[in-house]
Write an enzyme that holds these catalytic residues in place. Structure first.
Site, PDB file in Angstrom:
ATOM      1  CB  SER A 134      -5.901 -79.345  62.205  1.00  0.00           C
ATOM      2  OG  SER A 134      -7.044 -79.974  61.670  1.00  0.00           O
ATOM      3  CE  LYS A 189      -2.213 -80.416  58.442  1.00  0.00           C
ATOM      4  NZ  LYS A 189      -3.414 -79.889  57.828  1.00  0.00           N
ATOM      5  CG  ASN A 235      -1.786 -76.700  59.791  1.00  0.00           C
ATOM      6  OD1 ASN A 235      -1.470 -77.528  58.936  1.00  0.00           O
ATOM      7  ND2 ASN A 235      -2.976 -76.688  60.383  1.00  0.00           N
ATOM      8  NE  ARG A 282     -10.263 -30.810  47.102  1.00  0.00           N
ATOM      9  CZ  ARG A 282     -10.766 -29.716  47.658  1.00  0.00           C
ATOM     10  NH1 ARG A 282     -12.051 -29.635  47.895  1.00  0.00           N
ATOM     11  NH2 ARG A 282      -9.981 -28.699  47.984  1.00  0.00           N
TER      12      ARG A 282
END
Lengths: 428, 428, 428, 428
Positions: free
Chosen positions: A269, A275, A277, A308
């Site tokens: 982080s 952290k 994660n 087309r």
């Protein structure tokens, strides 16, 4: 070609490379030289022309993208530029570039050739992922954990069975997607509007020769404005990506510290040093998120006008290549993530215990139902759950042996192991 | 940065440039140096640190995209790389890079700054387009043509009124989109999870200073996982693109040779020398086609977990920038197309005449209804339409004067001109 | 009319009732009688005709839906049936039913009238919800809990601030949606193709009179194939529903027993007596889930051909009414859920403590950074987090006073309370 | 049960009936009685209980939908209500209702049983449609018309080949969808969370017996939160609907009076007595329009949490049944439309002639290219097109024989007939 920063995490290096400008031009050149070779073989154009066309094997054309906007077709400036280059080699050969073909033959077949390359990149990562899931399931065949429904602990299960469920879904989706590739990777070759009229009676013969040159399957007829095979290919990418995202979501949830049953190697982080994660799973979810909308975009574009479409067809390249890249990005991230997953069996068991027996409530109710009726049994169990543990709450109603085993997860796994094995075997 | 060939026609040069890597990094640097300046002004960091940070005004970081996949965040490798560069200038300053901020502050605000630039590109082309539509409407205030419902001629109208309808829709959508820009282009600054705790009591003061530095509006509170303003911005892009596509569809239809009422300057064909294609409109339709799916993708990602989502948030950049580019590409193509539109009033009138009076059937029925009742009138008209012309069919039922004027388109335009003027005036 | 079981949870009783057949027919009759009254007032039709038309105020027409499939228009069989009924009252009046109007005038205006009723149902539940969120935020202004990013605890926040974030998003989205209702609820009245030619020069005058009769705003011009206002209305429903789903997702996550910070009154399980499910939130999420796809469907249908689309227009009713019902169902379920939410401040605090100080890591790093540089500070904190608690790990580096307060959540809330108040005040 | 007026044209009578409340309850009862029979056969419950449960074969439960909102599950109030009714027949049997099963077993399997019925309705209309397309193609094998690309005449083709293209796409999509039905219509039976623990070791044996009772395939394992098979089923509905819409779009375009090559029996107009609208095709397009968004909604809901999702799963019924009804409505309308299609070969040929030879420009260029080089040939043809007809413009450059045949459509059909036959044969 690097991916753009704003396209994070919608693509990943290897799959982005498949759709790089260099690769696009290489496949366009492959089409044109294969067409020329096939025509030369059938005596439609001189061998020397085919040889000259084949000699243009590189191409720098920075202005192609912009010129394509003028004509609503990348093929037109490409053919013009190729014709010039071939003319520089052999002026007579220039007249035989893209001979009798139409823009759509070139562009659709190029897309197919690019998808053939994409399939290889995807298969590589899918194989990594499924192997790892298979072995992870085996390692944790006996690792008990709470199964959860509506995010609430329900009954015990095993992590091995949970992983086998992930594995089964991914394998089934891959089989479906593979079949869609098999059926979708077909030559498009119809001339101006699908009749091959510019080749007189020899159109089908040339189509077969061209398909052989490109090692592509040949369809019953050109598919100018019938996009069902591509649609199926795109839809299966969506189903597969949905399966990847399901796994990633489970990982992010199991990795909540309050649950803590597995963890990714994790990313950091910029603000918080502590952290850890679920970065890999987050990339999977981020990559997969736009895919359903792309599938819808493809399907919405299917009602293409006459021989087309005016808009729907021209919208396909970013959608199809976007879906492949998004699914490829999610797949790559998940394969990397699962490779480094740490499993915490102690937390799994602790989370079972922390329910105070609640995950054994069904078991208790099934034991009591034959004795007192189901409704009374369920009431008794519900009342017992108000006690400190279920065992305490039911001490008057169950036998000592029943009480002893009541909260043993291994005793209430039902067919988890049998079903786990079936899922793995089904996909052998 | 050139756009990729596979992304044709999902973006266009000017709007693609807004989201180039160079632009992204420039705006990220703008955020970081503005933050440092604001902090220095408030005495939170040394002036010298702010000065050193401001000196890093270029950045080559080819590996950023890949590193971002590791941490699921472009901010983390960016801040690391910036810190290194600042450290090379002033080691002490390195500690004050991104001071107290979080990845999301940087990334969300960067996105906002990019969108501010995108708005300018879009406004330029919108202005071109609306001016041209306004003048086209004026030029053809009296040019009669068949209005068509369900692709069938209905009653006469004027081309000027038709164009005013296009103009009105585009102007209304632009106003809505502009308001969404006004409300959406706000600073995001909340620290780790929206409380600004790293700045103690001074967070709001710093937020105000930072907003001033960036010349951005300041919201009541950070919007980490509340994406409604961005969602509205994206949705309005979708509405606007829908309006562009409506115009383009009408052009492709009016340009069918069997109708032939207008024509684009047009693009060619790689197979057919005679073709004059609605190339500009086709690019509009192709560019606009994937937008609804992107809007859906954004909306699907809104239920973001807690204070920062795990997947939904990280999915936003390609979606938001993709929507802006797609809308910008469609807009650019339409502005170019309308600029060179040829109108064929003779064919418009001829197409009215070719209906054999059918577009005056309502008029005839309204004339007859007071005399014979509506049902009888409608039957009479229906019968009359079996004759060669309506006039012939009704020769017994209408007065000579009525018959003479019956098939005069100018006599059955109702309020077309009044409504045309209102549409133009409303948007002055 | 009951909702169908298969449509669970895509609608809810009150909002479903708004779109019941009875309500649809009532609003169609309202349009026709208002038209007749306006025409009588302007002397276009006899007063007696208007009176006869107004007398048909009920309608049983079980075959309407099927007949509508024949003509691709509900208006045609409806007008036929109404004409018959009026003819039964006053044969002469029958000729003045729907006089000079077109199907689209009737159908679009009916949709607008239905949406006006829907808005009231939605406003009722929105007001309930926002009031409850406001008071919940106030009650828990001081209730500390972990803020979570990527599903990981980040720093402390308050539940009051979290709820204020929910509230702010919902209020902003409601304001946007309200404005979209204000702008979207306009009369559609243009005759066969938008020129009002059947009324000669008096079309605009009649349009104004009709708008007054219906108490609807009158647009600058009819909007047959310009659907931008409806599109904005639908898109805002999508944004609002996204905000509801975000709240519901947070509730389901906070209600995981391992987190246990809030709980719904909850629903049971057919198998497990102990389960307390986040049933209300689940209904919110289920109802909101299809909305983005419906928004995309509406946007995809915007390129409607000429003066009335062939397909895109006729697709709108189920989409628009589906979006309103889905958003209304989600809103109703969330208002009910929030009304009965139990909050567990003890578990919130315990979850902060269970992080072992990790949620104070940023705080510690900010304290240490001025003394040892940011990088060293972050390393020191990361190392300290390996100890049993952060406080222990940093005992050598912080002062006793700093250590004492280090893990006090109330000391690291930053501007949470100030921002909470701002969010509530902004929406007063 | 009638469909609601607001749901026009999202469903049609026969397919709506498949998903009526009566049908839903009938299939829920079928599941419960089959479960009881299977359990009785295995000796798990008394035969008398199974008999009592089987006796409840009707059900009036107007409050079910509302009660389902309380528990986020239709199964819970249903099982409660069934238990009461069974208890009224045999009090002891009440305890064996839904014995050991979970809500999801009942709801998922009920959905599968409903889809099995839907498949029959769809197959009936598909067979009608494909038979008619096949015969239409055969009738018009020699009917020449202009092929059109980007809405511009390109080269001649035959109407028979065009119809064969429609046919081929529909047949391929149907085969894909059929396979998806084959693979998707499987029993769901897993107990509380997929382990079948409530049945001890006998879960798999019971699952097999139950599958046999219901005549459903039995999967390797329960699929609580693995929705890939349903996703594929839904996606194929989207592909098929896209193919229907393509045909309908072509019909609306060919039916423009300025083109006038085919016509529907058509519907009228409430304002214009002369109008002959492409009503059937419009219903097809209207019904098909929302399908892509529903497919996206299903795919977005696939990342379902753990062993039963909190929101994504509960969102499925309206989406899946909505897709089937929309596709079924489109299919029914198209089958009816094609059944009554009038073809106008004279107008087709006239439209070829009206191009002044332009549709033979490619042919001319191919003739001239070997003589003068391709670039010169294309220039010569382009110049010649400025003359009144191509033949005149090229009178100096082609031989008399070439000039005579130049504008004979039958001479420039290439492989149209061969490809037409292949498309029909491929699907025999």
């Amino acid at each position: 070609m690097r991916t753009r920063l704003v396209d994070n995490f919608a693509t990943a290096p290897a799959i982005a490379e498949v759709f790089s400008d260099g690769a696009v031009i290489a496949e366009m050149l492959r089409f044109e030289s294969a067409l020329a070779r096939a025509q030369a073989r059938l005596g439609m154009i001189p061998d020397s022309a085919a040889a000259a066309i084949a000699r243009v094997n590189r191409f720098e054309a920075p202005q192609l993208a912009e010129e394509a906007r003028e004509s609503a077709s990348l093929a037109i400036p490409f053919v013009r530029a190729l014709t010039e280059r071939v003319g520089g080699i052999d002026p007579e050969a220039a007249g035989f570039v893209h001979f009798g073909a139409t823009s759509q033959d070139l562009l659709d077949t190029t897309l197919v050739l690019l998808l053939r390359r994409a399939r290889e990149v995807l298969a590589h990562d899918h194989n990594r992922l499924q192997r790892k899931l298979r072995s992870l399931s085996g390692q944790h065949a006996k690792t008990v954990m709470p199964a959860r429904t509506l995010l609430q602990p329900a009954v015990p299960t095993t992590f091995g069975y949970k992983v086998a469920g992930w594995f089964g879904a991914i394998q089934r989706s891959w089989r479906g997607w593979s079949q869609a590739f098999d059926e979708g990777l077909q030559l498009q070759f119809g001339g101006a509007a699908g009749t091959l009229a510019s080749y007189g009676a020899r159109g089908p013969e040339l189509a077969s020769a061209l398909a052989a040159e490109l090692d592509l399957a040949e369809p019953a007829a050109p598919w100018h404005s019938h996009r069902d095979r591509l649609a199926v290919l795109v839809a299966h990418a969506g189903v597969y990506a949905g399966g990847l995202a399901k796994i990633a979501r489970d990982i992010t949830l199991l990795m909540q510290p309050e649950i803590g049953e597995i963890s990714e190697r994790g990313g950091g982080s910029s603000a918080m040093p502590h952290k850890r994660n679920p970065s890999g799973s987050v990339v999977v979810l981020a990559a997969a998120a736009p895919v359903p909308g792309m599938v819808a975009a493809f399907l919405s574009g299917m009602p293409q006008e006459h021989e087309r479409g005016a808009g729907g067809w021209q919208a396909e390249w970013p959608i199809v290549t976007g879906v492949m890249q998004a699914a490829g990005s999610a797949l790559n991230a998940l394969a990397n993530t699962v490779d480094c997953l740490a499993v915490h069996p102690d937390r799994m068991r602790a989370n079972i215990e922390a329910t105070g027996g609640a995950v054994f409530a069904e078991k208790a109710a099934m034991l009591l139902a034959p004795r007192m009726g189901r409704t009374a049994a369920q009431s008794a169990v519900a009342a017992a759950l108000q006690a400190h543990t279920l065992r305490e709450g039911l001490s008057e109603l169950l036998t000592p042996a029943e009480l002893r085993d009541l909260e043993t997860p291994e005793d209430y796994l039902g067919a988890a192991e049998a079903l786990r094995r079936r899922l793995l075997e089904e996909s052998d």
